[in-house]
Design a protein around this motif. Structure first.
Motif, PDB file in Angstrom:
ATOM      1  N   VAL A 161      47.463   6.190  60.185  1.00 43.34           N
ATOM      2  CA  VAL A 161      48.610   6.405  61.063  1.00 43.34           C
ATOM      3  C   VAL A 161      49.921   6.164  60.305  1.00 43.34           C
ATOM      4  O   VAL A 161      50.834   7.000  60.330  1.00 43.34           O
ATOM      5  N   VAL A 162      50.027   5.033  59.624  1.00 46.93           N
ATOM      6  CA  VAL A 162      51.249   4.739  58.859  1.00 46.93           C
ATOM      7  C   VAL A 162      51.415   5.763  57.734  1.00 46.93           C
ATOM      8  O   VAL A 162      52.531   6.217  57.455  1.00 46.93           O
ATOM      9  N   GLY A 163      50.301   6.155  57.106  1.00 51.57           N
ATOM     10  CA  GLY A 163      50.382   7.188  56.079  1.00 51.57           C
ATOM     11  C   GLY A 163      50.897   8.505  56.643  1.00 51.57           C
ATOM     12  O   GLY A 163      51.716   9.186  56.015  1.00 51.57           O
ATOM     13  N   GLY A 164      50.429   8.867  57.838  1.00 49.13           N
ATOM     14  CA  GLY A 164      50.913  10.083  58.482  1.00 49.13           C
ATOM     15  C   GLY A 164      52.391  10.001  58.819  1.00 49.13           C
ATOM     16  O   GLY A 164      53.145  10.974  58.624  1.00 49.13           O
ATOM     17  N   PHE A 165      52.831   8.853  59.320  1.00 51.21           N
ATOM     18  CA  PHE A 165      54.251   8.666  59.625  1.00 51.21           C
ATOM     19  C   PHE A 165      55.103   8.820  58.367  1.00 51.21           C
ATOM     20  O   PHE A 165      56.172   9.445  58.384  1.00 51.21           O
ATOM     21  N   LEU A 166      54.621   8.251  57.273  1.00 50.82           N
ATOM     22  CA  LEU A 166      55.377   8.329  56.017  1.00 50.82           C
ATOM     23  C   LEU A 166      55.507   9.773  55.553  1.00 50.82           C
ATOM     24  O   LEU A 166      56.582  10.202  55.108  1.00 50.82           O
ATOM     25  N   LEU A 167      54.447  10.546  55.679  1.00 47.76           N
ATOM     26  CA  LEU A 167      54.505  11.953  55.291  1.00 47.76           C
ATOM     27  C   LEU A 167      55.516  12.729  56.144  1.00 47.76           C
ATOM     28  O   LEU A 167      56.208  13.615  55.646  1.00 47.76           O
ATOM     29  N   ILE A 168      55.607  12.380  57.431  1.00 45.67           N
ATOM     30  CA  ILE A 168      56.591  13.036  58.305  1.00 45.67           C
ATOM     31  C   ILE A 168      58.012  12.744  57.824  1.00 45.67           C
ATOM     32  O   ILE A 168      58.872  13.635  57.789  1.00 45.67           O
ATOM     33  N   LEU A 169      58.252  11.502  57.426  1.00 53.49           N
ATOM     34  CA  LEU A 169      59.609  11.118  57.022  1.00 53.49           C
ATOM     35  C   LEU A 169      60.023  11.726  55.682  1.00 53.49           C
ATOM     36  O   LEU A 169      61.220  11.842  55.402  1.00 53.49           O
ATOM     37  N   VAL A 170      59.050  12.102  54.848  1.00 53.78           N
ATOM     38  CA  VAL A 170      59.401  12.668  53.536  1.00 53.78           C
ATOM     39  C   VAL A 170      59.022  14.148  53.462  1.00 53.78           C
ATOM     40  O   VAL A 170      58.881  14.698  52.360  1.00 53.78           O
TER      41      VAL A 170
END
Length: 532
Positions: A161-170
């Motif tokens: 989940v946190v990895g997915g959020f990070l990909l959205i932000l970058v």
């Protein structure tokens, strides 16, 4: 001014490259080591959910029990068990404490991910102190700590989940690949545990601030569908085949399984009763009011985030220019919408582990942006450097935090129950309480287990589970009929009346040591009641 020789430049460049390459490895190793050592310090995990369904569901899949038993863990029987397989194997096939220390090390990877998350969202403000403050805040979350080295899946699924959020932000660079991968990761987490749907809602909301929102939403949605299908599709088909509801027993008002009432089963015990009550939750947790969890905890991080968000709103209203970047806005929207969805759907604190972890980057980013926007007057009145403030806030949050404890045993007393000779033959067990399903793998493998005491999914007369029980009564096993209950719990033997059974007062009950220290299970022989 002297100029270094070419060889010196090459050696210096190689050294710097090695340093940059070794730093991420060192962060990962330290994060995993922290998780493993914390697991060792806490002892063997014997949490309620492990006793109820984490252990049983995996064992049931491996041993073909879904067509034999009648929902021994109750309504949790058909929760997707795939995510619990790693803990099951590590727990059973490696000596203690090494198996659970490995899962604790994997949980520790969340800290390495938060370190990367904080560095990327802080941008030019990413100093060592700021990143360290974010990691400290993330590492001391009371629910996060309570799950490290346990069978709970929330802290494990925080990684995708946190990895997915990070990909959205970058995702501004290579958006197609990153949005698809983000959707795949978050969708996979939802497929493994449906409570992660709140983070899917937050991710979709964050796309409103994306460069091209519609394209981003389509790509994220496609990835999410594939991810959820890969991790949860097969299990949904199994549940649908067995019960008529692919996510049994949830949303049964929609799917109409005959094995449970046509209602949307929800655990509402921790949900707020009004808007003011909901707004006060972060400050309840600050003061140690542990609504949201069965066991005490104390947490200041959500109150700090709330205060900083209000301050940011006030500063923004008094300024002509924005204080947050577009990426910052996405982070705030992602966090806030996920939190509101979590609060509105269940408010169960364990399901907020992702938000606990993200409080670290949220707090340091908000402090950095507020400090950068402060005018000369404010800087003169409050001359604390941002890095010092971040470290001070992080230390205060860490010292104030009190993690919950879902029950552990010391490693010197690992749970290995001794089964009495009276229980050495296969028998039919009627379970009269929860959580007792974890004892099933300890009893003879041909035994049968029928739960009669679940409030959420009571046995429906004439349903598939009722028919299974009645068929089992017509095919007696060598060990006969027995009940199983927790010593000291209220007497529920009246539940046996439906099947014309009663506890046999002429024969002794048998005790089994319980997994939680100080508890004892009892199994009493049953007889058929005379019909009138």
């Amino acid at each position: 001014m002297s100029v270094p020789a070419a060889g010196g430049l090459r050696r210096s460049g190689i050294t710097n490259l090695r340093g940059r390459a070794l730093a991420p490895i060192a962060i990962v190793v330290c994060s995993m080591l922290a998780g493993a050592l914390y697991t060792f310090a806490m002892g063997q995990d014997v949490n309620w959910d492990w006793q109820n369904y984490h252990e049983y569901n995996v064992w049931a899949v491996l041993n073909g029990r879904y067509g034999v038993d009648a929902v021994p863990p109750g309504f949790q029987t058909y929760f997707n068990p795939i995510v619990y397989f790693p803990v099951y194997y590590l727990r059973h096939y490696l000596p203690s404490p090494h198996g659970l220390m490995i899962i604790g090390a994997i949980h520790g990877l969340n800290l390495a991910l938060i370190c990367l998350f904080a560095r990327l969202v802080l941008g030019q403000a990413a100093t060592f102190a700021a990143i360290a403050a974010a990691v400290v805040i993330a590492a001391t979350g009371p629910m996060t700590l309570s799950e490290v080295g346990t069978s709970f899946s929330d802290v494990l699924l925080a990684l995708p989940v946190v990895g997915g959020f990070l990909l959205i932000l970058v995702a501004d660079h290579r958006p197609v690949t990153r949005y698809l991968l983000a959707g795949l990761l978050i969708g996979a987490a939802v497929g493994l545990k449906l409570t992660n749907v709140v983070y899917a809602i937050g991710a979709i909301a964050a796309l409103l601030a994306a460069a091209r929102p519609l394209r981003a939403a389509v790509l994220l949605g496609l990835g999410g569908i594939v991810g959820a299908a890969l991790t949860g599709g097969e299990w949904c088909l199994i549940a649908w085949r067995d019960t008529g509801n692919p996510i049994f027993p949830l949303f049964n008002a929609v799917f109409q399984s005959g094995e449970v009432a046509s209602v949307n089963l929800m655990d509402a015990q921790f949900m707020p009763h009004s808007v003011p009550d909901a707004l006060a939750y972060p400050f309840y947790w600050l003061m140690g009011d542990h609504r949201g969890a069965e066991h005490p905890f104390r947490d200041a991080r959500f109150a700090v985030v709330t205060i900083l968000l209000v301050l940011g709103l006030v500063v923004r209203m008094t300024r002509a220019s924005a204080i947050l970047t577009r990426r910052d806005v996405q982070l705030v929207v992602l966090f806030a919408v996920s939190y509101l969805a979590w609060l509105g759907l269940f408010s169960i604190q364990r399901y907020a582990v992702v938000l606990e972890l993200l409080c670290g980057p949220m707090i340091v980013v908000l402090i950095a942006r507020l400090a950068a926007s402060a005018g000369p007057t404010l800087r003169t009145a409050f001359p604390v450097p941002p890095n010092a403030l971040m470290v001070t806030v992080a230390a205060g949050i860490a010292l104030w935090s009190q993690p919950a404890d879902w029950w552990h045993r010391p490693w010197s007393d690992v749970y290995r129950p001794k089964i009495a000779d009276a229980l050495d033959r296969p028998a039919t067990y009627f379970i009269l309480g929860k959580p007792l399903a974890y004892i099933a793998p300890q009893l003879p493998p041909q035994s049968r287990f029928y739960l009669l005491a679940d409030i959420g999914v009571p046995i429906v007369p004439g349903g598939i589970f009722d028919q299974r029980i009645r068929a089992g009564l017509k095919a007696p096993l060598p060990g006969g009929l027995r009940e199983l209950h927790m010593r000291g719990e209220p007497d529920r033997s009246a539940l046996l009346d439906r099947y014309a059974l009663a506890i046999d007062p002429t024969r002794p009950c048998v005790a089994i040591e319980g997994a939680r220290p100080g508890t004892m299970l009892e199994s009493c022989p049953l007889i058929e009641r005379a019909s009138h």
